[in-house]
Design a protein around this motif. Structure first.
Motif, PDB file in Angstrom:
ATOM      1  N   GLN A   1      -4.123 -30.086   9.028  1.00 42.73           N
ATOM      2  CA  GLN A   1      -5.038 -31.039   9.656  1.00 42.73           C
ATOM      3  C   GLN A   1      -6.457 -30.871   9.100  1.00 42.73           C
ATOM      4  O   GLN A   1      -7.125 -31.847   8.758  1.00 42.73           O
ATOM      5  N   PHE A   2      -6.880 -29.599   9.015  1.00 41.44           N
ATOM      6  CA  PHE A   2      -8.203 -29.318   8.441  1.00 41.44           C
ATOM      7  C   PHE A   2      -8.286 -29.893   7.025  1.00 41.44           C
ATOM      8  O   PHE A   2      -9.324 -30.419   6.621  1.00 41.44           O
ATOM      9  N   GLY A   3      -7.174 -29.806   6.305  1.00 41.31           N
ATOM     10  CA  GLY A   3      -7.116 -30.348   4.954  1.00 41.31           C
ATOM     11  C   GLY A   3      -7.350 -31.851   4.923  1.00 41.31           C
ATOM     12  O   GLY A   3      -8.144 -32.340   4.124  1.00 41.31           O
ATOM     13  N   TYR A   4      -6.684 -32.596   5.827  1.00 42.97           N
ATOM     14  CA  TYR A   4      -6.904 -34.052   5.884  1.00 42.97           C
ATOM     15  C   TYR A   4      -8.378 -34.346   6.093  1.00 42.97           C
ATOM     16  O   TYR A   4      -8.971 -35.209   5.460  1.00 42.97           O
ATOM     17  N   LEU A   5      -8.971 -33.569   6.995  1.00 40.69           N
ATOM     18  CA  LEU A   5     -10.371 -33.785   7.348  1.00 40.69           C
ATOM     19  C   LEU A   5     -11.270 -33.521   6.146  1.00 40.69           C
ATOM     20  O   LEU A   5     -12.147 -34.312   5.805  1.00 40.69           O
ATOM     21  N   SER A   6     -11.017 -32.381   5.503  1.00 42.85           N
ATOM     22  CA  SER A   6     -11.889 -31.965   4.419  1.00 42.85           C
ATOM     23  C   SER A   6     -11.663 -32.809   3.160  1.00 42.85           C
ATOM     24  O   SER A   6     -12.606 -33.167   2.469  1.00 42.85           O
ATOM     25  N   LEU A   7     -10.402 -33.126   2.880  1.00 45.04           N
ATOM     26  CA  LEU A   7     -10.103 -33.800   1.610  1.00 45.04           C
ATOM     27  C   LEU A   7     -10.337 -35.301   1.660  1.00 45.04           C
ATOM     28  O   LEU A   7     -10.881 -35.887   0.744  1.00 45.04           O
ATOM     29  N   PHE A   8      -9.882 -35.941   2.760  1.00 44.21           N
ATOM     30  CA  PHE A   8      -9.811 -37.403   2.712  1.00 44.21           C
ATOM     31  C   PHE A   8     -10.552 -38.128   3.824  1.00 44.21           C
ATOM     32  O   PHE A   8     -10.525 -39.350   3.867  1.00 44.21           O
ATOM     33  N   SER A   9     -11.202 -37.373   4.755  1.00 47.58           N
ATOM     34  CA  SER A   9     -11.729 -38.081   5.918  1.00 47.58           C
ATOM     35  C   SER A   9     -12.833 -39.058   5.536  1.00 47.58           C
ATOM     36  O   SER A   9     -13.153 -39.960   6.299  1.00 47.58           O
ATOM     37  N   VAL A  10     -13.409 -38.904   4.345  1.00 52.15           N
ATOM     38  CA  VAL A  10     -14.458 -39.833   3.931  1.00 52.15           C
ATOM     39  C   VAL A  10     -13.891 -41.255   3.784  1.00 52.15           C
ATOM     40  O   VAL A  10     -14.626 -42.236   3.908  1.00 52.15           O
ATOM     41  N   ALA A  11     -12.576 -41.350   3.599  1.00 49.98           N
ATOM     42  CA  ALA A  11     -11.954 -42.668   3.488  1.00 49.98           C
ATOM     43  C   ALA A  11     -11.730 -43.296   4.861  1.00 49.98           C
ATOM     44  O   ALA A  11     -11.553 -44.519   4.979  1.00 49.98           O
ATOM     45  N   TRP A  12     -11.713 -42.479   5.898  1.00 53.74           N
ATOM     46  CA  TRP A  12     -11.507 -42.986   7.250  1.00 53.74           C
ATOM     47  C   TRP A  12     -12.193 -42.025   8.217  1.00 53.74           C
ATOM     48  O   TRP A  12     -11.566 -41.120   8.746  1.00 53.74           O
ATOM     49  N   PRO A  13     -13.507 -42.205   8.397  1.00 49.97           N
ATOM     50  CA  PRO A  13     -14.291 -41.192   9.111  1.00 49.97           C
ATOM     51  C   PRO A  13     -13.881 -40.957  10.564  1.00 49.97           C
ATOM     52  O   PRO A  13     -14.294 -39.975  11.153  1.00 49.97           O
ATOM     53  N   LEU A  14     -13.056 -41.872  11.118  1.00 48.25           N
ATOM     54  CA  LEU A  14     -12.641 -41.656  12.511  1.00 48.25           C
ATOM     55  C   LEU A  14     -11.602 -40.549  12.639  1.00 48.25           C
ATOM     56  O   LEU A  14     -11.252 -40.147  13.757  1.00 48.25           O
ATOM     57  N   ALA A  15     -11.120 -40.042  11.504  1.00 40.36           N
ATOM     58  CA  ALA A  15     -10.073 -39.014  11.534  1.00 40.36           C
ATOM     59  C   ALA A  15     -10.403 -37.878  12.499  1.00 40.36           C
ATOM     60  O   ALA A  15      -9.568 -37.485  13.326  1.00 40.36           O
ATOM     61  N   ALA A  16     -11.656 -37.385  12.417  1.00 40.97           N
ATOM     62  CA  ALA A  16     -12.015 -36.224  13.242  1.00 40.97           C
ATOM     63  C   ALA A  16     -11.894 -36.554  14.726  1.00 40.97           C
ATOM     64  O   ALA A  16     -11.502 -35.695  15.521  1.00 40.97           O
ATOM     65  N   CYS A  17     -12.223 -37.797  15.119  1.00 35.63           N
ATOM     66  CA  CYS A  17     -12.090 -38.185  16.524  1.00 35.63           C
ATOM     67  C   CYS A  17     -10.629 -38.080  16.962  1.00 35.63           C
ATOM     68  O   CYS A  17     -10.316 -37.534  18.031  1.00 35.63           O
ATOM     69  N   CYS A  18      -9.731 -38.592  16.111  1.00 36.78           N
ATOM     70  CA  CYS A  18      -8.309 -38.528  16.436  1.00 36.78           C
ATOM     71  C   CYS A  18      -7.849 -37.076  16.553  1.00 36.78           C
ATOM     72  O   CYS A  18      -7.106 -36.708  17.455  1.00 36.78           O
ATOM     73  N   PHE A  19      -8.323 -36.253  15.607  1.00 43.76           N
ATOM     74  CA  PHE A  19      -7.917 -34.845  15.627  1.00 43.76           C
ATOM     75  C   PHE A  19      -8.417 -34.161  16.886  1.00 43.76           C
ATOM     76  O   PHE A  19      -7.753 -33.291  17.439  1.00 43.76           O
ATOM     77  N   LEU A  20      -9.604 -34.556  17.330  1.00 45.72           N
ATOM     78  CA  LEU A  20     -10.179 -33.956  18.526  1.00 45.72           C
ATOM     79  C   LEU A  20      -9.269 -34.213  19.724  1.00 45.72           C
ATOM     80  O   LEU A  20      -8.950 -33.301  20.489  1.00 45.72           O
ATOM     81  N   ILE A  21      -8.842 -35.478  19.840  1.00 51.01           N
ATOM     82  CA  ILE A  21      -7.944 -35.832  20.955  1.00 51.01           C
ATOM     83  C   ILE A  21      -6.625 -35.087  20.781  1.00 51.01           C
ATOM     84  O   ILE A  21      -6.117 -34.457  21.705  1.00 51.01           O
ATOM     85  N   ASN A  22      -6.079 -35.152  19.580  1.00 51.80           N
ATOM     86  CA  ASN A  22      -4.807 -34.493  19.301  1.00 51.80           C
ATOM     87  C   ASN A  22      -4.870 -33.009  19.674  1.00 51.80           C
ATOM     88  O   ASN A  22      -3.953 -32.479  20.312  1.00 51.80           O
TER      89      ASN A  22
END
Lengths: 732, 732
Positions: A517-538
């Motif tokens: 999950q940290f990898g998705y955030l670090s590598l690609f979240s710039v393409a979909w910045p809401l990723a961290a919000c989803c991860f927070l809920i998850n």
């Protein structure tokens, strides 16, 4: 089985309120085909356990097994605890110690559940020459030993689940309790989750703001995200050390448990402790380790081909193909991926396991770390390769993909009946593809994951239980000679049988999920910045579901110690570094090609130097940030390390006091002036007199006796001074 | 003065054979203008020295000074040694210690010259509250104290110089001797030189081969050089730790000496030792430290302008200008550089010193490290900027420089008389320029450096001596009242007066020279691969001339301790990293532009993406190499660390033995089986009986008493097994 309702009901649930003093349970299988051997093995098992000082009781298990209950005598436990703590002290894990009271100090400290269970488990599995019973489940002589597990403390579990579901956050006391019950290894996972969750709020807020104000592919968000990952990584490294000191396990990873399967070539003397140690040639191991290169290549080839094929097929169907069944065919690549990826992964994981076994590590930790490393490569490929394909092939070279898509076109034409009309449309690169994929990985995949991790096992268990109850009813009717449990034990035994059926909990899987999950955030979240919000809920859900998983859906884990999150730390560092590169690339490739008519002209005519410069700048920004953050972190006093330093210092000082008396130790600690004052002029003059009376002559004695005492030195000095000046003045 | 001939003559040289038991000499200046104050200060000095237990004698110095000879009483020295060693042990620097014998063990270890001198020096300069005389030369109350220095051991120096000039290599014993006489700080320098020299053979051989076979700008040589610098750096880091352990100084950098000039804001309690410590707000210091940014900018601006101006002028004169006096004018830029660079450097160094003082560090080490860092920036600029200009401006953009060179053309035309004919030629970029510059820096500069470092001071000293002898003859003739030395001391005093006149030896300068040299090698040697060969020869001489410098041309240094080469380690790492980037750039820029008609077409049309890609690849090759080398280094057992580990382990084990008896300590060290065997069936059965007689009932007791002893467990287990199988079979 402790289900949700059990844990929340206030009425005392039968069989859950007490563990009958049982430390461990062995589930001993009796396969019908091998009854005689199993019986002989059982006798050996009881003998081996009794010989290391454990009390046993045997009861009926399920139809093909017996349960052996194990308890350690209290007096004997004290001895084990004392010995283990002494060893810790010798290895430098413990600082608490003064010489005389060492023995008492170690005995006085209370024994936690985790310590007790760990020591009993070690007593069962340790090799014979180290004083254990050498029982290794499911292998060799003990192949009928299905599992060795401690019993859940359901009173604690009930409270714990209640607390995590009502309270917002896990705090330090919660962590300490988890540590006391499940050991440091599990506690470190929850501590990591806790820290990670708190840190996630930053990219979540930044991502939300970026989404609203800047849109996707914002370089500002990429910078913030890079900086955040650096700070998080460095903070956790420090926090980890602090926790280890607080829990008294710092350096525990140096005390390693030998791997029973380890094969040695020769024995030699340990240069530090002088014990005899088993040695396997590191050259030979290196040769085996080199096989990792073809293995990684094979993984990339197999999984890469699969992912590239499915992705290009999907691109063809969704963006080019326009013929019949298009809406159904769109699911084809996904179906292939969903079916084939786990299949290939399983095969490759088996290879990885075999390879790690061939590498023949001495210790369990080294073996585990090597395995995790290989699995991480696999996870990395299955998780990120599709996104890498989109970022580095589809987006920059999308328009050049057309000839390759023609392969699908001709294949499609071949398999389509001649009379069916077949349409294709012009292919255009769609920069939103990466965002859609990210959405899939952050939302859909996490929901699916939650379902497979928590809901499916729960449903499965309920169904199995129903089936078994019906079966056992039928069998009871048919088998009157069935042994009844003693009524006062019946509920307890029923519960133990259910716990024996549960899965083993392995914290590795949970770590893997978070690191990926940290990898998705670090590598690609710039393409979909809401990723961290989803991860927070998850993760809010995850923390709770993990607690439920440990307490209800798994056997109680063996409470191993740990002083770090182990091999995952390197994985985090690697992902954080790689993130700086991919983020910069995505920003460059997508913000220019995304606009279509950007400064670089048509999409596809991306300038190589621009991309390389972005990557170079981003990576050096990462290194600079790391340098600064590390510098700041070293300046900050770590409370844990300070505590440790202080303990060591006090221990030594106490030792000095006891042996040399208060005065000397004070002097040594703070170089005082008292002693020097005692050396008065008189002493010096006495020394001078002694020198003169000894009188073995020579220039040296004469030299030091010309001026006796301070007074004379001053007098003669003043003469010299006035003469030197007057001498000067006469000249001048 | 001990000149070369003195040291080589076999006849005993007068005054050199004995130090008269003198530990330190204070050269106390008596300026004519301030005689009264100086006299008062002298009295205070003698009093202060006597009060801390030192014996003094005073003698005439040169015309404006007196010499105070200092000796420590043996009994008092023992006390100081014991106390200092105890402190080391408390701070974790020493491992040797068992509780009872601690006192004896510390007393028994022999005291080296270096230890003795260090302790006496500390006694003289330490603050009063730490038991010292608080004498700080050349500042405040002690402004007339010109210097405090120990006397050379000429017998040793003679041997040492003889050995280094006849033997090929310095070995471990030599290093140990240097350490015993001059302290670890100097010994570390020689150890570094020794390792560096041995390592230099690799790039020297590779460079020679590259020069012969591949020519300049070979990427293969660049790879080898990068790899070499990584291996050397990582090896030295390991070696350093080993040496520190071997010399018993590991961790000594943590024991810091307070800076007398440090100004504190408030006092607080040390969290570890509980002592009161002085505190200066780190925020305030950070604010001052931020001034380093404008300082660095100023350095770059000032030195950069100078170097760029001179370089462009030189390019103009050598490669464009073709008018009169060309051959003389060619020296103009060099003359400007040679005159102006030291001038600017001196001014900037003064700024750096002032800035470091303002940063107000607590300890001498921190102050020194901060100063070295700033000086390194200055050295970096003065040493490498010309080469950077050539590499990154002249070579790639040389043809675009023409308009700027026109500035010089017009200036030249303005200052030339109208009637003199003035010719210029077409400007062509000359890729050999960088090699020429490298040749200058590696050969010419090193020769000049050797001359200024060794020959000039020697000649200067000889001349001064002559002058002084003549002067003193004249003054003797004019000044009959001149005090005569006692005849048996005369030669000795004459020698001490000469030693008082010598320079102070500072190891920092020698380190700087080596680090800057390493920089040339790492950053630019790809342009002239023979550099390493020249350095090899230079360093062979350097090692010997440094020994001569310490033994003959300098006062004996204060034998400080050290556990590393300190701030230079970071400088080395930085240069090694930067080298990967510059080497790749040079190879790319020069091998393509050098050929003129390379794949990239005309020089100047250098492709940015190619350069960026080279840099990116080279840097990642560097990181990968570093990763692998570090991995390999951690696998290799370090003999020093192993020794330390063993000592700690043995110490703890001995402690255990003494306090708990042999048996327990053995058990703890190697978990034995003896004790467990004692727990027989009988013990377990007794426990069972005890449980039953206590009989506070309940299900738990009943559970554990159903099967009494191993026999019953086995019996009942076998019954269960046979029943479970028969139960199965009836069903089947």
């Amino acid at each position: 089985m402790a289900s949700f309702s059990d844990l929340y009901s206030n009425e005392k649930t039968k069989g859950l309120d007490s563990n009958f003093g049982v430390d461990f349970v062995i589930n001993y299988k009796i396969p019908q085909a091998d009854r005689a051997n199993a019986e002989a093995g059982f006798v050996q098992l009881i003998e081996a356990l009794t010989h290391v000082g454990l009390t046993t009781e045997v009861r009926r298990g399920d139809k093909q097994s017996v349960l052996v209950f194990i308890k350690i005598a209290d007096k004997f436990l004290d001895d084990q605890v004392y010995r283990s703590r002494l060893q810790d002290w010798l290895q430098g894990v413990r600082t608490t110690s003064s010489d005389k009271d060492l023995s008492q100090a170690l005995r006085d400290e209370p024994v936690s559940d985790a310590e007790r269970l760990r020591l009993v488990y070690l007593l069962i599995v340790k090799p014979k020459n180290e004083g254990g019973a050498s029982i290794t489940p499911q292998s060799g002589r003990w192949k009928h030993v299905d599992s060795i597990f401690p019993l859940h403390n359901h009173a604690f579990n009930k409270q714990w689940i209640k607390r995590v579901s009502t309270k917002g956050q896990t705090d330090e006391t919660d962590l300490d309790e988890i540590r006391d019950k499940f050991g440091e290894s599990v506690a470190f996972y929850f501590a990591f989750m806790h820290t990670y969750f708190k840190f996630l709020t930053v990219p979540a807020a930044a991502g939300f703001a970026a989404w609203v104000l800047l849109g996707q592919f914002s370089w500002l968000y990429a910078l913030v995200s890079c900086l955040w990952s650096v700070v998080f990584f460095e903070f956790w490294k420090k926090k980890e050390v602090d926790l280890a000191v607080q829990w008294g396990v710092r350096g525990v990873s140096k005390i390693q448990h030998p791997r029973p399967q380890f094969e040695f070539e020769r024995q030699a003397e340990d240069p530090v402790t002088g014990e005899s140690v088993k040695i396997y040639s590191p050259i030979k191991r290196l040769q085996t380790q080199l096989l990792q290169i073809p293995f990684a290549a094979a993984c990339i080839l197999v999984l890469g081909t699969l992912i590239v094929t499915c992705n290009s097929l999907e691109i063809f169907i969704n963006e080019v193909y326009n013929g019949p069944f298009q809406s159904y065919l769109a699911f084809l690549p996904t179906v292939i991926l969903v079916v084939m990826t786990p299949t290939f992964s399983t095969v490759l994981t088996k290879f990885a396991t075999r390879l790690t076994e061939m590498e023949n590590y001495e210790t369990i930790d080294a073996h585990h770390a090597a395995l995790v490393q290989k699995e991480f490569v696999l996870n990395f490929l299955t998780s990120y390769m599709a996104l890498f394909f989109t970022t580095f092939v589809y987006l920059p070279f999308g328009d050049r993909l057309t000839p390759y898509l023609d392969f699908w076109r001709s294949t499609a034409q071949k398999i389509t009946p001649k009379d069916v009309s077949f349409q294709t449309q012009e292919f255009v690169v769609n920069p939103d593809r990466i965002s859609k994929q990210m959405f899939y990985f952050t939302v859909t995949a996490q929901v699916v994951n939650f379902a497979t991790e928590v809901i499916v096992p729960y449903v499965k268990r309920q169904v199995f239980e129903e089936v078994r109850e019906v079966q056992s009813k039928i069998s009871k009717e048919g088998d009157a000679a069935h042994i009844k449990d003693h009524p006062e034990e019946a509920a307890f035994l029923e519960r133990v049988r259910k716990e024996a059926d549960l899965e083993t909990y392995d914290v590795t899987g949970d770590y893997r999920e978070m690191v990926i999950q940290f990898g998705y955030l670090s590598l690609f979240s710039v393409a979909w910045p809401l990723a961290a919000c989803c991860f927070l809920i998850n993760n809010w859900v995850e923390m709770r579901s993990d607690a439920v998983k440990i307490a209800i859906s798994s056997r109680r884990p063996i409470p191993w110690r740990a002083d770090s999150i182990g091999p995952w730390l390197n994985a985090l560092g690697f992902l954080s570094w790689l993130g700086s590169i991919t983020s910069a690339s995505i920003v460059f490739l997508c913000s220019s090609s995304g606009k279509g008519s950007g400064p670089h002209g048509a999409p596809g005519s991306i300038q190589a130097w621009g991309l390389l410069l972005s990557v170079l700048l981003a990576e050096h920004f990462y290194f600079a940030a790391q340098f600064v953050v590390r510098l700041v972190m070293t300046k900050l006093e770590s409370p844990g390390l300070q505590k440790e330093k202080k303990e060591r210092f006090m221990m030594k000082k106490r030792l000095l006091e006891e042996n040399l008396g208060q005065g000397v130790s004070d002097q040594a600690a703070t170089p005082g002036i008292e002693k020097t004052e005692m050396i008065t002029l008189k002493t010096l003059e006495e020394e001078a007199r002694r020198l003169s009376t000894q009188g073995h002559g020579g220039a040296e004695e004469a030299f030091w006796l010309r001026q006796r005492g301070m007074g004379e030195v001053i007098q003669i000095g003043r003469n010299l001074i006035s003469q030197s000046v007057s001498g000067n003045s006469t000249k001048a």
